[in-house]
Design a protein around this motif. Structure first.
Motif, PDB file in Angstrom:
ATOM      1  N   ASP A   3       0.834  -1.207   0.000  1.00  0.00           N
ATOM      2  CA  ASP A   3       0.000   0.000   0.000  1.00  0.00           C
ATOM      3  C   ASP A   3       0.871   1.261   0.000  1.00  0.00           C
ATOM      4  N   VAL A   4       1.780   1.330  -0.955  1.00  0.00           N
ATOM      5  CA  VAL A   4       2.717   2.444  -0.995  1.00  0.00           C
ATOM      6  C   VAL A   4       2.081   3.705  -1.576  1.00  0.00           C
ATOM      7  N   ASP A   5       2.601   4.837  -1.150  1.00  0.00           N
ATOM      8  CA  ASP A   5       2.191   6.131  -1.687  1.00  0.00           C
ATOM      9  C   ASP A   5       3.024   6.483  -2.912  1.00  0.00           C
ATOM     10  N   VAL A   6       4.286   6.038  -2.894  1.00  0.00           N
ATOM     11  CA  VAL A   6       5.258   6.399  -3.926  1.00  0.00           C
ATOM     12  C   VAL A   6       5.942   5.140  -4.435  1.00  0.00           C
ATOM     13  N   LEU A   7       6.038   5.040  -5.760  1.00  0.00           N
ATOM     14  CA  LEU A   7       6.796   3.966  -6.398  1.00  0.00           C
ATOM     15  C   LEU A   7       7.911   4.613  -7.189  1.00  0.00           C
ATOM     16  N   GLY A   8       9.142   4.402  -6.747  1.00  0.00           N
ATOM     17  CA  GLY A   8      10.304   4.910  -7.455  1.00  0.00           C
ATOM     18  C   GLY A   8      10.955   3.776  -8.219  1.00  0.00           C
ATOM     19  N   ILE A   9      10.967   3.882  -9.532  1.00  0.00           N
ATOM     20  CA  ILE A   9      11.539   2.845 -10.388  1.00  0.00           C
ATOM     21  C   ILE A   9      12.916   3.301 -10.850  1.00  0.00           C
ATOM     22  N   SER A  10      13.932   2.544 -10.485  1.00  0.00           N
ATOM     23  CA  SER A  10      15.303   2.819 -10.918  1.00  0.00           C
ATOM     24  C   SER A  10      15.614   1.897 -12.077  1.00  0.00           C
ATOM     25  N   ILE A  11      15.963   2.509 -13.204  1.00  0.00           N
ATOM     26  CA  ILE A  11      16.219   1.678 -14.385  1.00  0.00           C
ATOM     27  C   ILE A  11      17.310   2.309 -15.244  1.00  0.00           C
ATOM     28  N   LEU A  12      18.323   1.510 -15.544  1.00  0.00           N
ATOM     29  CA  LEU A  12      19.431   1.973 -16.367  1.00  0.00           C
ATOM     30  C   LEU A  12      19.673   1.062 -17.564  1.00  0.00           C
ATOM     31  N   SER A  13      18.805   0.079 -17.759  1.00  0.00           N
ATOM     32  CA  SER A  13      19.028  -0.926 -18.791  1.00  0.00           C
ATOM     33  C   SER A  13      18.632  -0.472 -20.189  1.00  0.00           C
ATOM     34  N   GLY A  14      17.914   0.643 -20.280  1.00  0.00           N
ATOM     35  CA  GLY A  14      17.413   1.074 -21.582  1.00  0.00           C
ATOM     36  C   GLY A  14      16.057   0.501 -21.921  1.00  0.00           C
ATOM     37  N   ILE A  54      19.180   6.999 -16.466  1.00  0.00           N
ATOM     38  CA  ILE A  54      19.599   7.742 -17.654  1.00  0.00           C
ATOM     39  C   ILE A  54      18.527   7.529 -18.715  1.00  0.00           C
ATOM     40  N   ILE A  55      17.653   8.510 -18.837  1.00  0.00           N
ATOM     41  CA  ILE A  55      16.508   8.424 -19.740  1.00  0.00           C
ATOM     42  C   ILE A  55      16.611   9.571 -20.745  1.00  0.00           C
ATOM     43  N   PRO A  56      16.695   9.264 -22.043  1.00  0.00           N
ATOM     44  CA  PRO A  56      16.757  10.332 -23.050  1.00  0.00           C
ATOM     45  C   PRO A  56      15.541  11.261 -22.953  1.00  0.00           C
ATOM     46  N   ASP A  57      15.728  12.523 -23.326  1.00  0.00           N
ATOM     47  CA  ASP A  57      14.669  13.532 -23.210  1.00  0.00           C
ATOM     48  C   ASP A  57      13.363  13.098 -23.879  1.00  0.00           C
ATOM     49  N   ASP A  58      13.452  12.581 -25.107  1.00  0.00           N
ATOM     50  CA  ASP A  58      12.234  12.154 -25.808  1.00  0.00           C
ATOM     51  C   ASP A  58      11.516  11.056 -25.035  1.00  0.00           C
ATOM     52  N   ASP A  59      12.272  10.144 -24.465  1.00  0.00           N
ATOM     53  CA  ASP A  59      11.672   9.062 -23.695  1.00  0.00           C
ATOM     54  C   ASP A  59      11.075   9.579 -22.391  1.00  0.00           C
ATOM     55  N   GLY A  69      17.277  12.276 -13.254  1.00  0.00           N
ATOM     56  CA  GLY A  69      18.499  11.746 -13.837  1.00  0.00           C
ATOM     57  C   GLY A  69      19.662  11.799 -12.868  1.00  0.00           C
ATOM     58  N   PRO A  70      20.797  11.274 -13.307  1.00  0.00           N
ATOM     59  CA  PRO A  70      21.997  11.325 -12.478  1.00  0.00           C
ATOM     60  C   PRO A  70      22.339  12.767 -12.106  1.00  0.00           C
ATOM     61  N   GLY A  71      22.773  12.956 -10.878  1.00  0.00           N
ATOM     62  CA  GLY A  71      23.169  14.275 -10.426  1.00  0.00           C
ATOM     63  C   GLY A  71      22.046  15.105  -9.837  1.00  0.00           C
ATOM     64  N   THR A  72      20.811  14.600  -9.886  1.00  0.00           N
ATOM     65  CA  THR A  72      19.712  15.338  -9.267  1.00  0.00           C
ATOM     66  C   THR A  72      19.966  15.409  -7.762  1.00  0.00           C
ATOM     67  N   PRO A  73      19.922  16.596  -7.179  1.00  0.00           N
ATOM     68  CA  PRO A  73      20.117  16.681  -5.727  1.00  0.00           C
ATOM     69  C   PRO A  73      19.035  15.897  -4.979  1.00  0.00           C
ATOM     70  N   MET A  74      19.465  15.150  -3.978  1.00  0.00           N
ATOM     71  CA  MET A  74      18.520  14.356  -3.191  1.00  0.00           C
ATOM     72  C   MET A  74      17.409  15.229  -2.610  1.00  0.00           C
ATOM     73  N   GLU A  75      17.768  16.451  -2.205  1.00  0.00           N
ATOM     74  CA  GLU A  75      16.782  17.356  -1.620  1.00  0.00           C
ATOM     75  C   GLU A  75      15.654  17.644  -2.604  1.00  0.00           C
ATOM     76  N   ASP A  76      15.986  17.755  -3.886  1.00  0.00           N
ATOM     77  CA  ASP A  76      14.963  18.015  -4.904  1.00  0.00           C
ATOM     78  C   ASP A  76      13.986  16.849  -5.002  1.00  0.00           C
ATOM     79  N   THR A  77      14.507  15.643  -4.973  1.00  0.00           N
ATOM     80  CA  THR A  77      13.655  14.457  -5.076  1.00  0.00           C
ATOM     81  C   THR A  77      12.781  14.326  -3.834  1.00  0.00           C
ATOM     82  N   VAL A  78      13.376  14.502  -2.657  1.00  0.00           N
ATOM     83  CA  VAL A  78      12.627  14.409  -1.400  1.00  0.00           C
ATOM     84  C   VAL A  78      11.517  15.465  -1.373  1.00  0.00           C
ATOM     85  N   GLU A  79      11.847  16.686  -1.750  1.00  0.00           N
ATOM     86  CA  GLU A  79      10.859  17.764  -1.759  1.00  0.00           C
ATOM     87  C   GLU A  79       9.739  17.464  -2.747  1.00  0.00           C
TER      88      GLU A  79
END
Length: 138
Positions: free
Chosen positions: A60-71, A100-105, A119-129
């Motif tokens: 019963d999650v509020d947030v689903l964060g999917i980490s994917i780098l396989s393309g 790493i997700i291309p802009d069009d995707d 994407g990579p380099g996003t500050p953690m604070e931005d994601t948490v906020e």
């Protein structure tokens, strides 16, 4: 609103879908979410979309964060979204994608129901906020 409602803990599932074996970013974001006071569940590696959906619904999650780098994001993320819709859990779940997700995707994923792509380099604070501001009310 009661104090309990205002202090509700945000429940997050950090998920690794598909054959992607790179999980450092998933561990980093899971730790940042935990440190922010969120309740965090980590799926482990190599999960099928159906397994991610089952975990999200059962926990019963509020947030689903999917980490994917396989393309394979254009194939696997829509399968997760469709599964959540089948369980009527899509509207109540904030879906995030990291990798790493291309802009069009990114545009395609956003149009399919992903709330944000980080994407990579996003500050953690931005994601948490972003999660604090956008997690669905229960």
């Amino acid at each position: 609103m009661s104090a309990d409602t205002e202090q509700r803990t945000i429940r997050c599932l950090v998920a690794k879908v598909g054959l992607d074996g790179h999980d450092r970013g998933a561990h980093v974001i899971a730790r940042a979410f935990r440190d922010a006071g969120f309740e965090v569940i980590y799926s482990g590696l190599h999960r099928a979309p159906e397994e991610i959906v089952q975990a999200a619904v059962q926990e019963d999650v509020d947030v689903l964060g999917i980490s994917i780098l396989s393309g394979a994001h254009n194939t696997l993320v829509p399968k997760v979204i469709e599964g959540l819709k089948e369980y009527d859990a899509f509207e109540d779940t904030l879906i995030l994608v990291g990798g790493i997700i291309p802009d069009d995707d990114q545009e395609t994923l956003l149009s399919e129901g992903v709330a944000a792509v980080f994407g990579p380099g996003t500050p953690m604070e931005d994601t948490v906020e972003f999660v604090r501001e956008n997690a669905p009310e229960r």
